[in-house]
Write a protein that holds these residues in place. Structure first.
Motif, PDB file in Angstrom:
ATOM      1  N   MET A 332       0.832  -1.205   0.000  1.00 28.21           N
ATOM      2  CA  MET A 332       0.000   0.000   0.000  1.00 28.21           C
ATOM      3  C   MET A 332       0.866   1.254   0.000  1.00 28.21           C
ATOM      4  SD  MET A 332      -3.278  -0.211  -0.271  1.00 28.21           S
ATOM      5  CE  MET A 332      -3.385   1.537   0.035  1.00 28.21           C
ATOM      6  N   VAL A 333       1.898   1.277   0.818  1.00 28.15           N
ATOM      7  CA  VAL A 333       2.796   2.429   0.862  1.00 28.15           C
ATOM      8  C   VAL A 333       3.502   2.582  -0.487  1.00 28.15           C
ATOM      9  CG1 VAL A 333       4.866   3.386   1.942  1.00 28.15           C
ATOM     10  CG2 VAL A 333       3.105   2.318   3.360  1.00 28.15           C
ATOM     11  N   PHE A 334       3.948   1.466  -1.043  1.00 32.84           N
ATOM     12  CA  PHE A 334       4.684   1.509  -2.308  1.00 32.84           C
ATOM     13  C   PHE A 334       3.814   2.071  -3.425  1.00 32.84           C
ATOM     14  CE2 PHE A 334       5.966  -0.576  -6.297  1.00 32.84           C
ATOM     15  CZ  PHE A 334       7.271  -0.120  -6.382  1.00 32.84           C
ATOM     16  N   VAL A 335       2.613   1.510  -3.619  1.00 36.65           N
ATOM     17  CA  VAL A 335       1.769   1.961  -4.734  1.00 36.65           C
ATOM     18  C   VAL A 335       1.283   3.395  -4.526  1.00 36.65           C
ATOM     19  CG1 VAL A 335       1.039  -0.384  -5.284  1.00 36.65           C
ATOM     20  CG2 VAL A 335      -0.368   1.009  -3.751  1.00 36.65           C
ATOM     21  N   SER A 336       1.269   3.855  -3.284  1.00 34.72           N
ATOM     22  CA  SER A 336       0.830   5.224  -3.006  1.00 34.72           C
ATOM     23  C   SER A 336       1.919   6.255  -3.291  1.00 34.72           C
ATOM     24  CB  SER A 336       0.385   5.347  -1.544  1.00 34.72           C
ATOM     25  OG  SER A 336      -0.692   4.483  -1.262  1.00 34.72           O
ATOM     26  N   LEU A 337       3.164   5.817  -3.293  1.00 34.13           N
ATOM     27  CA  LEU A 337       4.274   6.764  -3.416  1.00 34.13           C
ATOM     28  C   LEU A 337       4.969   6.756  -4.771  1.00 34.13           C
ATOM     29  CD1 LEU A 337       6.058   6.461   0.061  1.00 34.13           C
ATOM     30  CD2 LEU A 337       4.408   8.186  -0.689  1.00 34.13           C
ATOM     31  N   VAL A 338       4.829   5.690  -5.539  1.00 38.29           N
ATOM     32  CA  VAL A 338       5.631   5.585  -6.761  1.00 38.29           C
ATOM     33  C   VAL A 338       4.919   6.114  -8.000  1.00 38.29           C
ATOM     34  CG1 VAL A 338       6.935   3.622  -5.907  1.00 38.29           C
ATOM     35  CG2 VAL A 338       4.832   3.227  -7.218  1.00 38.29           C
ATOM     36  N   GLY A 339       3.720   6.667  -7.832  1.00 36.76           N
ATOM     37  CA  GLY A 339       3.009   7.234  -8.970  1.00 36.76           C
ATOM     38  C   GLY A 339       3.409   8.681  -9.213  1.00 36.76           C
ATOM     39  N   ALA A 340       3.002   9.177 -10.377  1.00 37.83           N
ATOM     40  CA  ALA A 340       3.368  10.544 -10.753  1.00 37.83           C
ATOM     41  C   ALA A 340       2.210  11.514 -10.611  1.00 37.83           C
ATOM     42  CB  ALA A 340       3.865  10.549 -12.203  1.00 37.83           C
ATOM     43  N   GLY A 341       1.173  11.129  -9.898  1.00 38.13           N
ATOM     44  CA  GLY A 341      -0.020  11.965  -9.809  1.00 38.13           C
ATOM     45  C   GLY A 341       0.102  13.073  -8.793  1.00 38.13           C
ATOM     46  N   TYR A 342      -1.045  13.641  -8.461  1.00 41.38           N
ATOM     47  CA  TYR A 342      -1.125  14.784  -7.553  1.00 41.38           C
ATOM     48  C   TYR A 342      -0.677  14.373  -6.144  1.00 41.38           C
ATOM     49  CZ  TYR A 342      -3.266  18.515  -4.790  1.00 41.38           C
ATOM     50  OH  TYR A 342      -3.492  19.541  -3.916  1.00 41.38           O
ATOM     51  N   PHE A 343       0.321  15.080  -5.624  1.00 41.62           N
ATOM     52  CA  PHE A 343       0.934  14.646  -4.365  1.00 41.62           C
ATOM     53  C   PHE A 343       0.101  14.991  -3.140  1.00 41.62           C
ATOM     54  CE2 PHE A 343       4.424  14.267  -7.246  1.00 41.62           C
ATOM     55  CZ  PHE A 343       5.063  13.134  -6.793  1.00 41.62           C
ATOM     56  N   GLY A 344      -0.846  15.911  -3.289  1.00 42.44           N
ATOM     57  CA  GLY A 344      -1.712  16.208  -2.155  1.00 42.44           C
ATOM     58  C   GLY A 344      -2.595  15.041  -1.762  1.00 42.44           C
ATOM     59  N   SER A 345      -2.757  14.073  -2.671  1.00 45.70           N
ATOM     60  CA  SER A 345      -3.605  12.918  -2.381  1.00 45.70           C
ATOM     61  C   SER A 345      -2.859  11.805  -1.659  1.00 45.70           C
ATOM     62  CB  SER A 345      -4.199  12.367  -3.681  1.00 45.70           C
ATOM     63  OG  SER A 345      -4.990  13.341  -4.331  1.00 45.70           O
TER      64      SER A 345
END
Length: 397
Positions: A332-345
């Motif tokens: 969960m931590v990995f998939v939440s951090l390795v994307g290039a989307g909006y960081f406020g989410s």
């Protein structure tokens, strides 16, 4: 006719699923009441703050940000797009179908509007999530730890999202019970819950990993012990069924988007148009570096937050957290951090990783109950204030 009596060698009848659920709910009642109290504080603080600001708390919770997208899917189905000046297209195909399907069904069968149906789904799911979180904590460290864990989740910094018409509570409820089912070796239940999680959020990949990796370990150990395929199938058939079921929800929706758009990778193309995509953490590193060079205080805060995440994960390993929980949390931590989307989410995307709160819950067990209550109360108030500040501001944190 002679009276039938049970012989001493007969085993008592197994309790029914209903009886087990009732007993589990009765045991979880203190945790559910404490969690509901934490969220009630958040709603009260939001209501007072919104009244002072001249805004509607109901609108803030039911018709803002992603809530509007889910409601649009519920009312009009898929196909809605927003064309941006830079040429990007934001399609509602980026949003998985279970939440809007529930909103539409409840709205059709009741007097509730779609936004209010979304709130009902979210609030109901939050209680099931707190129940599953409690059950996990109680299984590992006792009932008091389960209660503390549920309250800590309700006092998470972005816990205000748990009261919005979002998918975080629905996903967390399904994920928490799926992982609990792995821990208790209820593999078919695990597979079914993972299917539903896969119809809720793309991060269900973490749930699939929490099923597949422990199952792979079991099969590897059996193979090393000399078990042949026939024996593996006989002894682990239900586990294998759960493994096969787990990814089907996620795969079904990705294939639906592929067929609809005529491209095998259509779902990932849709996410790319939203600015989301896997980059291995490059965008995160750039985001942190940008703040370090333009706003040192904010940059240091980001570094501290990431260090806290790493420390909590290390504590989970050090405390010998069961493999399914550890895999789910890390994924969960990995998939939440390795994307290039909006960081406020990112903070709310990590929120379903509730096992991160197990080390703090275990630490609070060592305090006297009165001191634990003070710490939890302070966390609830801080979360409530932060939630009101964020919802009354311009956007997510």
């Amino acid at each position: 006719m002679p009276e039938l009596t049970r012989t001493p060698t007969e085993s008592p009848p197994s309790p029914s699923l209903r009886d087990r659920a009732t007993a589990s709910l009765r045991a979880a009642a203190p945790a559910l009441l404490a969690y509901a109290g934490a969220r009630a504080v958040g709603l009260i603080v939001l209501g007072i703050s919104a009244s002072v600001a001249g805004k509607s708390p109901h609108t803030l919770l039911s018709a803002r940000w992603d809530s509007l997208w889910y409601a649009r899917v519920a009312t009009g189905g898929y196909g809605y797009e927003v064309h941006l000046p830079n040429g990007d297209v934001h399609s509602n195909l980026a949003f998985f179908p279970l939440m809007p399907a529930l909103e539409r069904a409840i709205s059709a069968l009741s007097p509730l509007s779609v936004p209010d149906a979304g709130l009902l789904v979210s609030w109901t799911a939050s209680l099931f999530a707190a129940w599953g979180i409690y059950a996990t904590g109680a299984l590992l460290h006792g009932r008091r730890a389960g209660v503390i864990l549920a309250v800590l989740w309700g006092a998470y910094p972005t816990a205000f999202v748990q009261s919005m018409a979002y998918t975080e509570t629905l996903f967390t409820a399904l994920a928490a019970w799926a992982v609990y089912a792995v821990l208790t070796r209820r593999w078919v239940w695990t597979g079914g819950l993972a299917v539903l999680a896969g119809l809720t959020r793309p991060s269900a990949a973490a749930v699939v990993a929490a099923v597949w990796i422990p199952a792979a370990v079991v099969l590897f150990q059996a193979w090393r012990a000399g078990a042949r395929p026939g024996r593996l199938l006989r002894e682990h058939g239900r586990m294998l069924l759960g493994v096969l079921l787990a990814p089907l929800g996620w795969l079904a929706y990705v294939l639906y988007v592929a067929v609809r758009n005529g491209s095998l990778f259509a779902y990932f193309e849709v996410q790319g148009q939203w600015g989301n995509g896997f980059d291995g953490g490059v965008a995160l590193a750039g985001f942190v570096w940008h703040h370090l060079t333009t706003n040192l205080l904010a940059g240091l805060g980001l570094c501290a937050a990431l260090a806290l995440l790493g420390w909590l994960l290390w504590l989970c390993v050090r405390q010998r957290m069961p493999l399914p929980l550890l895999v789910y949390t890390a994924a969960m931590v990995f998939v939440s951090l390795v994307g290039a989307g909006y960081f406020g989410s990112r903070p709310r995307l990590i929120m379903p990783a509730f096992p991160l709160l197990l080390p703090p819950a275990v630490a609070l067990l060592k305090l006297r109950p009165a001191r634990t209550a003070v710490v939890l109360g302070a966390a609830v108030l801080a979360s409530a204030a932060y939630g009101a500040f964020t919802l009354l501001g311009s956007g997510p944190p």
